[in-house]
Design an enzyme around this catalytic site. Structure first.
Site, PDB file in Angstrom:
ATOM      1  N   SER A  67       1.518  -0.846   5.251  1.00 56.41           N
ATOM      2  CA  SER A  67       0.744   0.215   5.900  1.00 56.41           C
ATOM      3  C   SER A  67       1.558   0.961   6.950  1.00 56.41           C
ATOM      4  O   SER A  67       2.513   0.433   7.518  1.00 56.41           O
ATOM      5  CB  SER A  67      -0.503  -0.369   6.571  1.00 56.41           C
ATOM      6  OG  SER A  67      -1.278  -1.088   5.655  1.00 56.41           O
TER       7      SER A  67
HETATM    8  N1  SAH Z   1      -1.060  -6.208   4.972  1.00 58.26           N
HETATM    9  C1  SAH Z   1      -0.021  -5.717   4.111  1.00 58.26           C
HETATM   10  C2  SAH Z   1      -0.450  -4.478   3.347  1.00 58.26           C
HETATM   11  C3  SAH Z   1      -0.660  -4.883   1.989  1.00 58.26           C
HETATM   12  S1  SAH Z   1      -1.166  -3.722   0.769  1.00 58.26           S
HETATM   13  C4  SAH Z   1       1.278  -5.492   4.834  1.00 58.26           C
HETATM   14  O1  SAH Z   1       1.333  -5.627   6.057  1.00 58.26           O
HETATM   15  O2  SAH Z   1       2.291  -5.228   4.174  1.00 58.26           O
HETATM   16  C5  SAH Z   1      -2.538  -4.629   0.122  1.00 58.26           C
HETATM   17  C6  SAH Z   1      -2.222  -5.945  -0.525  1.00 58.26           C
HETATM   18  O3  SAH Z   1      -3.462  -6.516  -0.941  1.00 58.26           O
HETATM   19  C7  SAH Z   1      -1.348  -5.854  -1.780  1.00 58.26           C
HETATM   20  O4  SAH Z   1      -0.230  -6.651  -1.624  1.00 58.26           O
HETATM   21  C8  SAH Z   1      -2.277  -6.362  -2.885  1.00 58.26           C
HETATM   22  O5  SAH Z   1      -1.586  -7.080  -3.890  1.00 58.26           O
HETATM   23  C9  SAH Z   1      -3.230  -7.247  -2.113  1.00 58.26           C
HETATM   24  N2  SAH Z   1      -4.510  -7.537  -2.760  1.00 58.26           N
HETATM   25  C10 SAH Z   1      -5.297  -6.706  -3.488  1.00 58.26           C
HETATM   26  N3  SAH Z   1      -6.423  -7.351  -3.880  1.00 58.26           N
HETATM   27  C11 SAH Z   1      -6.349  -8.615  -3.368  1.00 58.26           C
HETATM   28  C12 SAH Z   1      -7.202  -9.757  -3.422  1.00 58.26           C
HETATM   29  N4  SAH Z   1      -8.376  -9.753  -4.066  1.00 58.26           N
HETATM   30  N5  SAH Z   1      -6.803 -10.883  -2.784  1.00 58.26           N
HETATM   31  C13 SAH Z   1      -5.625 -10.927  -2.111  1.00 58.26           C
HETATM   32  N6  SAH Z   1      -4.779  -9.871  -2.041  1.00 58.26           N
HETATM   33  C14 SAH Z   1      -5.131  -8.730  -2.657  1.00 58.26           C
END
Ligand code: SAH
Length: 219
Positions: A67
């Site tokens: 993000s």
């Molecule tokens: N917090 C992260 C941003 C991640 S983007 C950072 O600091 O980099 C969102 C993430 O959520 C992705 O990696 C995606 O694979 C994950 N995601 C999507 N659906 C999910 C679920 N049901 N359970 C766990 N992770 C999930």
């Protein structure tokens, strides 16, 4: 700090905090200190180190993103994390947001559905000695019932609705932030649980990758 966190990156982080975060009204001194401290570049591939302190999200592989710094700050401030809080994060991704939370909380539980990302993040946490981060690979849309209830829950992927299962894992007095909307744009929503029930406030418009799972979007 590691060798790869030299002076120039410390300077870029100070700049990032001043221009992107303080300038947009984030005031919580603990959040600002965490964002100055955590070496964001170490959570992305080296080819992106030049851009990682810019005012935008970046790709981290597997169609996912880290993000924008300002969004990380806004969501973190909204969670109002105390040093003895246990915090749940859904969507570990690069691991950057979990590291920020780990600077503020007693323990962070973070769930990622993409195995490669979960493994890579675990390696960064070990390398950077974030021993208060507990990782799990699986569907975080269901929360982490075995470790519930939590003082705070942060969902970092866009959800179609606020899952009752997640809300039920929030302590009395607990806070949750979650982007809710359609697949392409969402509203960042803050929910607080107190004796009267759940109180919801809309924060700002945002755009996250999809939350894929039983209480999210279909794969
Ligand atoms: N917090 C992260 C941003 C991640 S983007 C950072 O600091 O980099 C969102 C993430 O959520 C992705 O990696 C995606 O694979 C994950 N995601 C999507 N659906 C999910 C679920 N049901 N359970 C766990 N992770 C999930």
């Amino acid at each position: 700090m590691t060798d790869s966190d030299d002076e120039s990156y410390t300077g870029r982080r100070k700049d990032m905090v001043a221009r992107q975060i303080v300038a947009r009204g984030i005031t919580d001194p603990r959040v600002l200190a965490a964002m100055e401290k955590v070496p964001r570049h170490l959570f992305v591939s080296e080819a992106l180190w030049d851009q990682v302190y810019g005012d935008h999200p970046l790709p981290i592989g597997h169609g996912q993103t880290i993000s924008q710094p300002y969004i990380v700050a806004e969501m973190t401030q909204a969670l109002d994390v105390s040093p003895d809080d246990r915090v749940l994060e859904i969507g570990t991704g690069s691991g950057y947001q979990a590291a920020i939370l780990a600077e503020l909380a007693y323990r962070v539980y973070t769930v990622e559905r993409v195995r490669e990302l979960a493994i890579a993040a675990r390696a960064f946490f070990d390398e950077l000695r974030y021993h208060n981060i507990v990782t799990r690979c699986g569907d975080g849309s269901l929360g982490w019932p075995e470790e519930a209830p939590f003082d705070a829950i942060m969902v970092t992927a866009g959800a179609p609705y606020v899952s009752k299962k997640l809300l039920s894992q929030l302590k009395m007095g607990g806070r949750m932030v979650i982007p809710v909307g359609d697949k392409h744009s969402q509203t960042l929503v803050k929910l607080v649980r107190d004796e009267d029930g759940i109180h919801q406030t809309d924060m700002l418009g945002c755009r996250f990758v999809n939350l894929v799972g039983e209480e999210g979007w279909e794969a």
